[in-house]
Design an enzyme around this catalytic site. Sequence first.
Site, PDB file in Angstrom:
ATOM      1  N   HIS A  81       0.848  -1.190   0.000  1.00 37.06           N
ATOM      2  CA  HIS A  81       0.000   0.000   0.000  1.00 37.06           C
ATOM      3  C   HIS A  81       0.883   1.240   0.000  1.00 37.06           C
ATOM      4  O   HIS A  81       1.993   1.212   0.541  1.00 37.06           O
ATOM      5  CB  HIS A  81      -0.865   0.071   1.263  1.00 37.06           C
ATOM      6  CG  HIS A  81      -1.910  -0.985   1.348  1.00 37.06           C
ATOM      7  ND1 HIS A  81      -3.100  -0.922   0.670  1.00 37.06           N
ATOM      8  CD2 HIS A  81      -1.940  -2.142   2.050  1.00 37.06           C
ATOM      9  CE1 HIS A  81      -3.823  -1.996   0.947  1.00 37.06           C
ATOM     10  NE2 HIS A  81      -3.142  -2.766   1.788  1.00 37.06           N
ATOM     11  N   ASP A  98       9.120   2.598   5.925  1.00 39.75           N
ATOM     12  CA  ASP A  98       9.096   2.853   4.483  1.00 39.75           C
ATOM     13  C   ASP A  98       9.862   1.772   3.717  1.00 39.75           C
ATOM     14  O   ASP A  98      11.006   1.463   4.056  1.00 39.75           O
ATOM     15  CB  ASP A  98       9.685   4.229   4.181  1.00 39.75           C
ATOM     16  CG  ASP A  98       9.411   4.676   2.756  1.00 39.75           C
ATOM     17  OD1 ASP A  98       8.362   4.290   2.190  1.00 39.75           O
ATOM     18  OD2 ASP A  98      10.248   5.411   2.199  1.00 39.75           O
ATOM     19  N   HIS A  99       9.190   1.195   2.724  1.00 42.57           N
ATOM     20  CA  HIS A  99       9.759   0.114   1.907  1.00 42.57           C
ATOM     21  C   HIS A  99      10.101  -1.124   2.742  1.00 42.57           C
ATOM     22  O   HIS A  99      11.068  -1.830   2.471  1.00 42.57           O
ATOM     23  CB  HIS A  99      10.957   0.597   1.079  1.00 42.57           C
ATOM     24  CG  HIS A  99      10.544   1.491  -0.054  1.00 42.57           C
ATOM     25  ND1 HIS A  99      10.084   2.774   0.143  1.00 42.57           N
ATOM     26  CD2 HIS A  99      10.477   1.271  -1.387  1.00 42.57           C
ATOM     27  CE1 HIS A  99       9.769   3.303  -1.024  1.00 42.57           C
ATOM     28  NE2 HIS A  99       9.982   2.422  -1.976  1.00 42.57           N
TER      29      HIS A  99
HETATM   30 NI    NI Z   1      -3.713  -4.523   2.557  1.00 42.23          NI
END
Ligand code: NI
Length: 134
Positions: A41, A79-80
Amino acid sequence: MIYITRREVFAASHRLYNPDLSEEENELIYDKCANPYGHGHNYILEVVVAGEIDPRTGYLLDLKELKKIIKENVIAKVDHRHFNFDVDFMKGIIPTAENICIGIWNQLAGKIPAGKLHSVKLYETENNYVEYKG
Ligand code: NI
């Protein structure tokens, strides 16, 4: 009382799966969100701080400082990353938006130098978000 908000975005993966339940139950509850390799996401995070304006600066809190606190305590850790595998504060927790939001709150609570943490809002999609106020 005045409120300020800092918005950050990050990309991360997760898999919704409860190891205490059977494969069938997981599939029934989480559907394709339980797919074995997870999915990603682009999360949007909004952190709201509440308090009084400092008459000397006219600020409640310097937003540069808030940005730094969020970057160091949250963004750098998520993040990532994959929430099920390499986010320390989510170890053993099902990484739903609800639980991630509470995890982020816990990372930030007590680290805001002026004012206090009012809410953490986490958008998982354009249409779905969760909000936690402690
Ligand atoms: Ni999901």
